[in-house]
Design an enzyme around this catalytic site. Structure first.
Site, PDB file in Angstrom:
ATOM      1  N   TYR A 113      20.159  72.382  21.589  1.00 26.53           N
ATOM      2  CA  TYR A 113      18.735  72.123  21.835  1.00 26.53           C
ATOM      3  C   TYR A 113      17.964  73.446  21.801  1.00 26.53           C
ATOM      4  CZ  TYR A 113      14.874  69.382  23.939  1.00 26.53           C
ATOM      5  OH  TYR A 113      13.693  68.714  24.191  1.00 26.53           O
ATOM      6  N   CYS A 114      16.939  73.514  20.958  1.00 30.08           N
ATOM      7  CA  CYS A 114      16.042  74.676  20.873  1.00 30.08           C
ATOM      8  C   CYS A 114      16.858  75.948  20.613  1.00 30.08           C
ATOM      9  CB  CYS A 114      15.207  74.754  22.142  1.00 30.08           C
ATOM     10  SG  CYS A 114      13.886  76.004  22.087  1.00 30.08           S
ATOM     11  N   LEU A 115      16.772  76.942  21.484  1.00 25.65           N
ATOM     12  CA  LEU A 115      17.546  78.170  21.311  1.00 25.65           C
ATOM     13  C   LEU A 115      19.042  77.881  21.323  1.00 25.65           C
ATOM     14  CD1 LEU A 115      17.921  81.223  21.153  1.00 25.65           C
ATOM     15  CD2 LEU A 115      17.354  81.374  23.586  1.00 25.65           C
TER      16      LEU A 115
END
Length: 359
Positions: free
Chosen positions: A132-134
């Site tokens: 998720y994301c980073l």
């Protein structure tokens, strides 16, 4: 006065939630830990489970439980209820002791260590990876790293949630990315060895000041209303710090110079990154109103990976579009199109909208 003491504006009634009670409450236990993470294995609730486990790698910009909020919108609980063995990384909230922790450390002593710990716990060498994301950016680096080492069989499939690997069109965050601003941040991080969580939170809030700053000034201070209990905003206020060395690398090598998508230009954990070598089946989810990982920028990854790629565009933003539980009637829809032309607008023009949750 309470907000001044806390150093932030109250976004929600923080007394409405208690960790482990009505938020981050899916039963599980820590099965492995080191100086960077704890690995949580969630308890099964079905008579049988699938052999291949799921490993979730969240961002370390916020706390891990974004995918385990309240019971009726917890993706972890939803997956466990469908027979999956789910593991999730909970990253350490760094202090001055982690000032020299690098991005490579997050890969090797973080994501890779978690992979090996899952194997030790289940006997299964291969996982289905979710980032998720980073955490998705790290997952992409992990896949490139594994391919370089001949260990690509450790990941059966990869799911990237609102993830950037090409930062050339990184949206509103680019306002904060230039040499003078990064140098000033690096100088500040030298003092403590980390970037304070509240400073990071303010940066993201400034990207949506009407929704994330002024609405609360008006409602809380001018109108005297009590903040509404909202699990997403409770999580958003639960800020974490960023290690100085890792954060400097992330901003410079990825945001400023965009080297991750340049084959061989970025070395992480002693391996040259080349995303074009990744042949792992990949599922890319973006959200249409995402201001942190704009969907057209995230779409660029479809032209990088060489394995089977699926791209799905959900409605709403960076968090609400992902945490769109069917148990809450799947408030937002999503778009699908099996063809992946280079132009994201062309992809969308031929896409079909589906009702309900992408889950």
């Amino acid at each position: 006065l309470k907000d001044l003491r806390a150093g932030r504006i109250s976004m929600t009634d923080d007394k409405a939630f208690e960790l482990g009670k009505n938020i981050a409450a899916t039963p599980g236990k820590v099965v492995f830990k080191n100086e960077l993470l704890q690995l949580i294995q969630y308890e099964p609730v079905t008579e049988k489970v699938f052999a291949e486990p799921i490993l979730i790698i969240p961002a370390w910009i916020n706390k891990y439980y974004i995918l385990d909020l309240q019971p009726d919108n917890s993706m972890v609980k939803w997956l466990v209820g469908r027979g999956f063995t789910v593991f999730a990384v909970s990253w350490v909230n760094p202090d001055e002791r982690q000032r020299n922790v690098s991005f490579g450390d997050y890969l090797e002593r973080g994501a890779y260590a978690a992979l090996k710990a899952v194997e030790a716990a289940t006997g299964e060498r291969a996982v289905h990876l979710g980032g998720y994301c980073l955490g998705g950016t790290l997952s992409a680096c992990l896949l490139a790293w594994l391919h370089a080492r001949g260990e690509q069989d450790r990941v059966k499939s990869a799911t990237f949630l609102t993830t950037l690997v090409d930062f050339s069109e990184a949206g509103d965050l680019r306002v904060f990315i230039d040499e003078p601003q990064i140098a000033a941040m690096e100088e500040k991080m030298k003092e403590k060895g980390y970037l304070d969580g509240q400073e990071m939170a303010v940066t993201f809030n400034l990207l949506r000041p009407v929704d994330l700053i002024w609405s609360f000034v008006i409602n809380n201070y001018m109108l005297g209303k009590n903040p509404f209990p909202f699990d997403l905003l409770y999580w958003n206020m639960d800020a974490t710090r960023m290690p100085a060395k890792m954060h400097s690398t992330y901003l410079r090598e990825m945001y400023l110079h965009n080297r991750l998508v340049q084959p061989g230009k970025l070395v992480i954990a002693n391996e040259k990154m080349d995303l074009t070598r990744i042949k792992t089946p990949s599922y890319l989810l973006s959200t249409r109103e995402d201001h942190i990982a704009p969907w057209k920028a995230a779409y660029i990854a479809t032209q990088q990976y060489r394995g089977e790629v699926t791209f799905v565009l959900a409605e709403s933003g960076h968090i609400a579009g992902v945490i769109n539980s069917p148990e809450r009637n799947g408030k937002y829809g999503y778009f699908v199109n099996a063809d992946l032309p280079p132009d994201p607008d062309r992809w969308l023009s031929k896409a079909t909208r589906k009702e309900g949750s992408w889950w």
